[in-house]
Motif scaffolding. Structure first.
Motif, PDB file in Angstrom:
ATOM      1  N   PRO A  60       0.810  -1.224   0.000  1.00 52.77           N
ATOM      2  CA  PRO A  60       0.000   0.000   0.000  1.00 52.77           C
ATOM      3  C   PRO A  60       0.842   1.272   0.000  1.00 52.77           C
ATOM      4  O   PRO A  60       0.466   2.271  -0.627  1.00 52.77           O
ATOM      5  CB  PRO A  60      -0.817  -0.131   1.297  1.00 52.77           C
ATOM      6  CG  PRO A  60      -0.941  -1.596   1.512  1.00 52.77           C
ATOM      7  CD  PRO A  60       0.368  -2.175   1.060  1.00 52.77           C
ATOM      8  N   THR A  70      -1.159  -0.247  -7.627  1.00 50.09           N
ATOM      9  CA  THR A  70      -2.557   0.162  -7.512  1.00 50.09           C
ATOM     10  C   THR A  70      -3.237  -0.753  -6.502  1.00 50.09           C
ATOM     11  O   THR A  70      -2.643  -1.738  -6.041  1.00 50.09           O
ATOM     12  CB  THR A  70      -3.302   0.039  -8.862  1.00 50.09           C
ATOM     13  OG1 THR A  70      -3.413  -1.358  -9.208  1.00 50.09           O
ATOM     14  CG2 THR A  70      -2.567   0.777  -9.979  1.00 50.09           C
ATOM     15  N   THR A  71      -4.473  -0.464  -6.181  1.00 47.52           N
ATOM     16  CA  THR A  71      -5.183  -1.319  -5.234  1.00 47.52           C
ATOM     17  C   THR A  71      -5.429  -2.713  -5.811  1.00 47.52           C
ATOM     18  O   THR A  71      -5.659  -3.659  -5.062  1.00 47.52           O
ATOM     19  CB  THR A  71      -6.532  -0.690  -4.850  1.00 47.52           C
ATOM     20  OG1 THR A  71      -7.294  -0.431  -6.038  1.00 47.52           O
ATOM     21  CG2 THR A  71      -6.320   0.608  -4.085  1.00 47.52           C
ATOM     22  N   LEU A  74      -1.867  -5.035  -5.393  1.00 56.29           N
ATOM     23  CA  LEU A  74      -1.298  -5.268  -4.067  1.00 56.29           C
ATOM     24  C   LEU A  74      -0.925  -6.736  -3.883  1.00 56.29           C
ATOM     25  O   LEU A  74      -1.708  -7.636  -4.215  1.00 56.29           O
ATOM     26  CB  LEU A  74      -2.293  -4.854  -2.984  1.00 56.29           C
ATOM     27  CG  LEU A  74      -2.535  -3.360  -2.812  1.00 56.29           C
ATOM     28  CD1 LEU A  74      -3.644  -3.108  -1.791  1.00 56.29           C
ATOM     29  CD2 LEU A  74      -1.257  -2.647  -2.386  1.00 56.29           C
TER      30      LEU A  74
END
Length: 265
Positions: A60, A70-71, A74
Motif C-alpha cells: 500500500p 494500484t489497489t 497489491l
C-alpha cells in the motif's frame, strides 16, 4: 500496430534513430518510484529488449509514487505487475522480469556484459555501490539515480557526471563508501540527482534492517519527483541510444570517459 504507436516519437527522432533504439538491450535495477517510470518511458519510446529487476511485492505504501502500484496489484511481485503493463503498451516487446536482489550473494547471476545500458535505481547503499563498480567494468553504459526522497521541487532535478554531483546525500555517502573500500568506479558515469536540500520530515519512522542487513529509515517521497528522476534516466538512455555511433559501440556522453578515480567527497 507497433509502427503506429511510435509514430509521434518518429516525428521527433526519425525512423533510423528508432531502429537503433529498438536494437539496444537495457536492464533496470529497482522498479520503485524511479525505476518503474524509467521502464515505462523506455518502452513507450521504442526499447524492445528490457530486463527489470526487483525483489519486492507491491505494498500500500507504494501506491503514492510507483507506476504499477494500484489497489488491484497489491501483493503482486513488482516486476510481474510492471511487465504486464509494459506488454499492454507494446505486446511485441521482450520484457524479462527478475524477482531478485542484486547483491554480493547474487552478483554472479547477472550477466551485465550482455546489456548496452545499465540503469541503477537501487535504494540500498551497499548494493548500489556494488552495481556501480561492476557496471563500470563492462562495455555497457551506466546511468544511475541518486536520492529522490524528501524533495519537493522538480525544477532542481539535474543530470551530471557522478563526481560533479553536489548537494546530494546519497552521492556523498557513495563517495565515502568507495573511499573506505579503496575501490572506485573504473570510469565516469552520468547521474540524475536534485540539488534541493532535503526537507525536514514532518513524521519520522524508526530504523529497521533491510534484507542485506543494512539499517534504513523510511523516508517520504513524492511521485512528481520520483517520476521525473525516472523520466530523466530514460532520456539519457534514449538520447544516447539514438546516436548513430552507438549502434556498434556505445559512445560516451560528456564526462563518461575513463576516470582517475577522483576521490572528491
Amino acid at each position: 500496430m507497433t509502427h503506429n504507436i511510435f509514430q509521434r516519437a518518429e516525428l521527433v527522432l526519425g525512423r533510423q534513430a528508432l531502429e537503433r533504439i529498438a536494437q539496444r538491450r537495457v536492464i533496470v535495477f529497482g522498479v520503485g518510484g524511479v525505476g518503474s517510470w524509467c521502464a515505462e518511458a523506455l518502452v513507450r519510446t521504442g526499447i524492445t529488449h528490457l530486463t527489470i529487476v526487483d525483489s519486492d511485492t507491491v505494498a500500500p505504501s507504494n501506491i503514492n509514487r510507483q507506476l504499477m502500484a494500484t489497489t488491484t496489484t497489491l501483493g503482486q511481485p513488482k516486476v510481474e505487475a510492471l511487465r504486464q503493463r509494459l506488454l499492454d503498451i507494446n505486446p511485441e516487446a521482450h520484457v524479462t522480469a527478475l524477482q531478485a536482489t542484486f547483491c554480493e550473494e547474487t552478483v554472479a547471476q547477472f550477466s551485465l556484459g550482455d546489456y548496452d545500458y545499465i540503469v541503477d535505481a537501487i535504494d540500498s547503499l551497499k548494493d548500489k555501490a556494488l552495481l556501480i563498480l561492476r557496471a563500470c567494468q563492462t562495455g555497457g553504459t551506466l546511468f544511475a539515480s541518486m536520492g529522490a526522497a524528501l524533495k519537493t521541487d522538480p525544477s532542481r532535478i539535474r543530470a551530471t557526471e557522478f563526481w560533479k554531483v553536489e548537494g546530494d546525500p546519497l552521492a556523498r555517502a557513495l563517495r565515502h563508501r568507495f573511499k573506505a573500500m579503496g575501490q572506485f568506479p573504473a570510469r565516469k558515469f552520468q547521474c540524475v540527482y536534485s540539488d534541493e536540500k532535503p526537507i525536514t520530515p514532518v513524521v519520522t519512522t524508526a530504523s529497521s534492517p533491510t534484507k542485506n542487513g543494512e539499517e534504513t529509515t523510511t523516508k517520504g517521497s513524492l511521485v512528481h519527483i520520483t517520476a521525473i528522476f525516472g523520466f530523466t534516466l530514460a532520456s539519457l538512455v534514449l538520447r544516447h541510444a539514438a546516436q548513430p555511433e552507438t549502434l556498434t559501440s556505445p559512445a560516451p556522453l560528456k564526462g563518461e570517459e575513463k576516470t582517475n578515480n577522483d576521490p572528491k567527497l
